[in-house]
Design an enzyme around this catalytic site. Structure first.
Site, PDB file in Angstrom:
ATOM      1  CB  SER A  67      -0.938  -0.069   1.195  1.00 25.83           C
ATOM      2  OG  SER A  67      -1.919   0.897   1.087  1.00 25.83           O
ATOM      3  CG  ASP A  84      -3.136   3.996  -0.748  1.00 22.72           C
ATOM      4  OD1 ASP A  84      -3.879   3.756  -1.716  1.00 22.72           O
ATOM      5  OD2 ASP A  84      -3.178   3.335   0.309  1.00 22.72           O
ATOM      6  CG  ASP A 103      -3.359  -0.713  -1.493  1.00 26.84           C
ATOM      7  OD1 ASP A 103      -3.379   0.482  -1.147  1.00 26.84           O
ATOM      8  OD2 ASP A 103      -3.687  -1.642  -0.735  1.00 26.84           O
ATOM      9  CG  ASP A 127      -6.248   0.840   0.528  1.00 29.52           C
ATOM     10  OD1 ASP A 127      -5.441   1.792   0.512  1.00 29.52           O
ATOM     11  OD2 ASP A 127      -6.045  -0.212   1.162  1.00 29.52           O
ATOM     12  NE  ARG A 178      -1.933   3.739  16.062  1.00 24.33           N
ATOM     13  CZ  ARG A 178      -1.548   3.474  14.818  1.00 24.33           C
ATOM     14  NH1 ARG A 178      -1.085   4.432  14.018  1.00 24.33           N
ATOM     15  NH2 ARG A 178      -1.593   2.249  14.352  1.00 24.33           N
ATOM     16  N   GLY A 217       1.390   0.100  12.816  1.00 23.74           N
ATOM     17  CA  GLY A 217       1.246  -1.331  12.561  1.00 23.74           C
ATOM     18  C   GLY A 217       1.684  -1.695  11.156  1.00 23.74           C
TER      19      GLY A 217
END
Ligand code: G16
Length: 545
Positions: free
Chosen positions: A66, A288, A290, A292, A509, A512
């Site tokens: 992505s 972006d 890919d 999405d 944070r 991920g």
């Protein structure tokens, strides 16, 4: 000597790097492509198990990283209705990915089969696709090896955007049922979008063109394909100018420095890619890698840059769909709600609750969390600030919309547009191409340019930063990622800093999808937001070592 188990034999060609621990993160596994082969092989095994567990329904596997740089890649699984892999299975994915040897892998595979009472007689079915990264074909080899070793029937859809693979997965699994979603191929996707787009537009006209930066990713060729199905500008259709659609040189993908392109570039740098050549008040958008996610932006007459991010798309969609429902006579019968994450600008949340008077739910980052929360509403609008999102219509809402008998011509025309939007908006996952058309339809119907859209509320100045630390996993959050519970003492320091700024808000944070910690800050002025972000980043650096 007994012959080796086919799964172990094939696994031997894709050995797990001994010094690595893998984790199914925000959007599947994502890392440097060079170390991904064993992970993709094992993700293929999991797809087979998942399909068997679901009685042979088709599971999707997407090979993409992505928004990440070109030498990264990733793999994620798609559930039968086109949704992200069910949360409990992410843990199984992680266990398979980390099995230390080929034999341990077979044991884990057999244990899942036994523990989950998976019927090995069921033929698993998997479809897969990839984005334009150079490592894609090599990783497909690892995936195919797993599908063959597990006796899985599979189809390679080659190059697709991630949302296209989600769409096809759902179409295949619903074919012949009352929930049929569309023709299960790329052409079916374009036809569905273009028919809905034409129906929603009716005789409305567009004011000017939109320039779309495709991040030099798979969205480029797919957008060019979609354009062939849409009414041409000479027929009164939308003029879409495509830029940054070079997929011949994969190293251009999402490039932040030399080729400056992509939704992440725009969001992080808060400026337009040079190649969009944006003239004042012209609509521009970036996808972006890919396709999405989508970000809109424009340059004002004084040359100032204005970002119209995921929060803006959510508010625009919630505003317009709410109006449509009321105008169609369904206002009382459709409960609209909005789902955001901690990255949502505080001004957008205030606008939704105070001006639009709609409920807002905040979830952790990751479309999987937002999507789930959005299903609780009749019409659930979910977007991450980074431009990833969609609008979900519940079964009950679809029945009401489709069965309602309009009481006047005005109700009838609002209902026509609403029905068209239920087909246009991808119900499986955030889809930049579908979202692009949605925004263009709304702006055309409202006779708005980007400036009118921007004027609905004033964003609080904000800054998003990315900090590399020794081990990002020590940063653990709570309260939908708005607070850190570890390392100990860090949240107290962030709170103390935030308290010094008017309208201050900040959080940190662990990403991920990247090996970094993200820091978000907003405050009353740009200078203060930047300063707060820098100070929180210092706290994170010190705590992260
Ligand atoms: C993925 C997820 C998004 C998430 C983004 C960044 O996007 O699908 O939900 O917002 O990663 O996540 P993180 O901050 O954890 O790195 P994409 O477009 O990269 O697939």
């Amino acid at each position: 000597m007994a012959s080796q188990h086919p799964i172990a034999a094939a696994s031997a060609k894709f050995p797990k790097p001994a010094d690595r621990t893998f984790q199914y993160g925000t959007a599947g596994f994502r890392m440097k492509a060079a170390i991904l082969d064993s992970v993709v092989y094992r993700a293929g095994l999991l797809a087979a198990l998942r399909s068997r567990k679901l009685n042979g329904q088709i599971i999707g596997v997407m090979i993409t990283a992505s928004h990440n740089p070109p030498d990264d890649n990733g793999v994620k699984l798609v559930d039968p209705m086109g949704e992200m892999l069910e949360g409990t299975w992410e843990a199984y994915a992680t266990i398979l990915a980390n099995a230390p040897s080929d034999q341990a892998l077979v044991e884990a595979y057999d244990k899942f089969t036994l523990d989950m009472k998976i019927d090995s007689a069921i033929k698993p079915r998997v479809i897969f696709a990839r984005d334009t990264r150079a490592s894609g074909p090599r990783l497909v080899t690892a995936l195919v090896a797993a599908l063959e070793a597990s006796g899985t029937e599979y189809t390679d859809y080659k190059l697709l955007t991630t949302p296209q693979l989600h769409y096809i997965t759902r179409c295949l699994n619903t074919k012949g049922t009352t929930y049929e979603y569309g023709e299960p191929n790329e052409q079916g996707y374009y036809e569905k979008l273009s028919a809905a787009f034409r129906a929603a537009m009716g005789t409305k006209k567009f004011n000017g063109s939109v320039t779309v930066d495709c991040a030099n990713g798979v969205g480029g060729p797919k957008l060019r394909e979609l354009i062939k199905y849409l009414p041409s500008p000479t027929e009164g259709g939308l003029e879409i100018k495509v830029v940054n659609d070079d997929v011949v040189e994969p190293e251009r993908l999402n490039h932040q420095i030399s080729y400056q392109c992509g939704a992440d570039f725009v969001k992080t740098n808060q400026r337009a890619p040079p190649s969009s050549h944006s003239t004042p008040l012209a609509r521009c958008a970036s996808l972006d890698g890919d396709a999405d996610r989508i970000m809109y932006y424009f340059v004002d007459s004084d040359n100032s840059f204005h970002l119209l991010d995921g929060d803006r798309i959510a508010t625009l969609a919630a505003l317009y769909i709410g109006d449509l429902a009321r105008n169609a006579g369904l206002g009382e019968k459709l409960k609209v709600g909005v789902v955001q994450t901690a990255y949502a600008n505080g001004a957008s949340t205030a606008y939704i609750t105070q001006d639009l008077k709609l409920p807002v739910v905040c979830t952790p980052t990751g479309v999987k969390h937002l999507h789930h929360a959005a299903t609780k509403f009749d019409v659930g609008v979910y977007f991450e600030a980074n431009g990833h999102g969609t609008v979900l219509f519940s079964d009950v809402a679809l029945k009401r919309i489709n069965k309602y008998e309009p009481q006047s011509p005005a109700q009838s025309s609002a209902l026509d547009v609403l029905r068209a939007l239920t087909a246009l908006i991808n119900q499986t996952v955030g889809d930049a191409l579908s979202d692009l058309l949605l925004v263009e339809i709304i702006l055309a119907h409202k006779s708005w340019g980007p400036k009118e859209w921007d004027l609905t509320y004033t964003d609080l100045p904000n800054r998003l930063g990315r900090i590399e630390v020794a081990d990002r996993n020590i940063f653990k959050t709570t309260d939908a990622e708005r607070k850190l519970e570890s390392p100990p003492g860090v949240q107290v320091q962030i709170d103390a800093l935030v308290g010094k700024y008017k309208n201050g808000r900040s959080f940190a944070r662990a990403s991920g999808t990247e090996d970094a910690v993200r820091v978000y800050a907003e405050a009353a002025t740009k200078g203060e937001a930047d300063e707060l972000a820098a100070k929180v980043a210092d706290v994170v650096k010190r705590a992260g070592g």
